[in-house]
Design a protein around this motif. Structure first.
Motif, PDB file in Angstrom:
ATOM      1  N   HIS A  93     -44.939 -11.253   8.662  1.00 22.45           N
ATOM      2  CA  HIS A  93     -44.965  -9.908   8.608  1.00 22.45           C
ATOM      3  C   HIS A  93     -45.161  -9.294   9.833  1.00 22.45           C
ATOM      4  O   HIS A  93     -44.601  -8.160  10.333  1.00 22.45           O
ATOM      5  N   GLU A  94     -46.150  -9.752  10.824  1.00 22.33           N
ATOM      6  CA  GLU A  94     -46.313  -9.323  12.272  1.00 22.33           C
ATOM      7  C   GLU A  94     -45.007  -9.445  12.941  1.00 22.33           C
ATOM      8  O   GLU A  94     -44.797  -8.513  13.830  1.00 22.33           O
ATOM      9  N   LEU A  95     -44.546 -10.346  12.898  1.00 22.81           N
ATOM     10  CA  LEU A  95     -43.041 -10.533  13.715  1.00 22.81           C
ATOM     11  C   LEU A  95     -42.068  -9.622  13.309  1.00 22.81           C
ATOM     12  O   LEU A  95     -41.528  -8.812  14.132  1.00 22.81           O
ATOM     13  N   LEU A  96     -41.995  -9.488  11.844  1.00 26.17           N
ATOM     14  CA  LEU A  96     -40.993  -8.621  11.591  1.00 26.17           C
ATOM     15  C   LEU A  96     -41.566  -6.882  12.008  1.00 26.17           C
ATOM     16  O   LEU A  96     -40.601  -5.964  12.267  1.00 26.17           O
ATOM     17  N   GLY A  97     -42.633  -6.754  11.731  1.00 23.97           N
ATOM     18  CA  GLY A  97     -43.107  -5.476  12.197  1.00 23.97           C
ATOM     19  C   GLY A  97     -42.890  -5.149  13.654  1.00 23.97           C
ATOM     20  O   GLY A  97     -42.472  -3.847  14.080  1.00 23.97           O
ATOM     21  N   ARG A  98     -43.125  -6.212  14.659  1.00 24.36           N
ATOM     22  CA  ARG A  98     -42.570  -6.044  16.121  1.00 24.36           C
ATOM     23  C   ARG A  98     -41.256  -5.774  16.061  1.00 24.36           C
ATOM     24  O   ARG A  98     -40.909  -4.920  17.021  1.00 24.36           O
ATOM     25  N   ARG A  99     -40.370  -6.526  15.466  1.00 26.53           N
ATOM     26  CA  ARG A  99     -38.862  -6.253  15.547  1.00 26.53           C
ATOM     27  C   ARG A  99     -38.488  -4.873  15.150  1.00 26.53           C
ATOM     28  O   ARG A  99     -37.527  -4.480  15.717  1.00 26.53           O
TER      29      ARG A  99
END
Length: 57
Positions: A48-54
């Motif tokens: 979720h954190e990675l997707l949020g950053r993207r």
């Protein structure tokens, strides 16, 4: 029939560019089925954190 051919066209191309990839996927699925977990899995919070950053870029 067309859906079947589309699926196998993708697998054939993947095997052509990366021989043995289909069997590696099957082996990984068997490992997960036998053990009940994926040792290479990433915690959902991290995804979720990675997707949020993207999305922010």
């Amino acid at each position: 029939m067309h859906e079947f051919l589309r699926k196998w066209q993708h697998i054939a191309h993947t095997e052509y560019t990366d021989p043995g990839s289909y069997f590696r996927v099957l082996a990984k699925a068997e490992q997960i089925t036998q053990t009940g977990h994926n040792p290479d899995a990433v915690p959902v919070e991290q995804m979720h954190e990675l997707l949020g950053r993207r999305q922010d870029t």
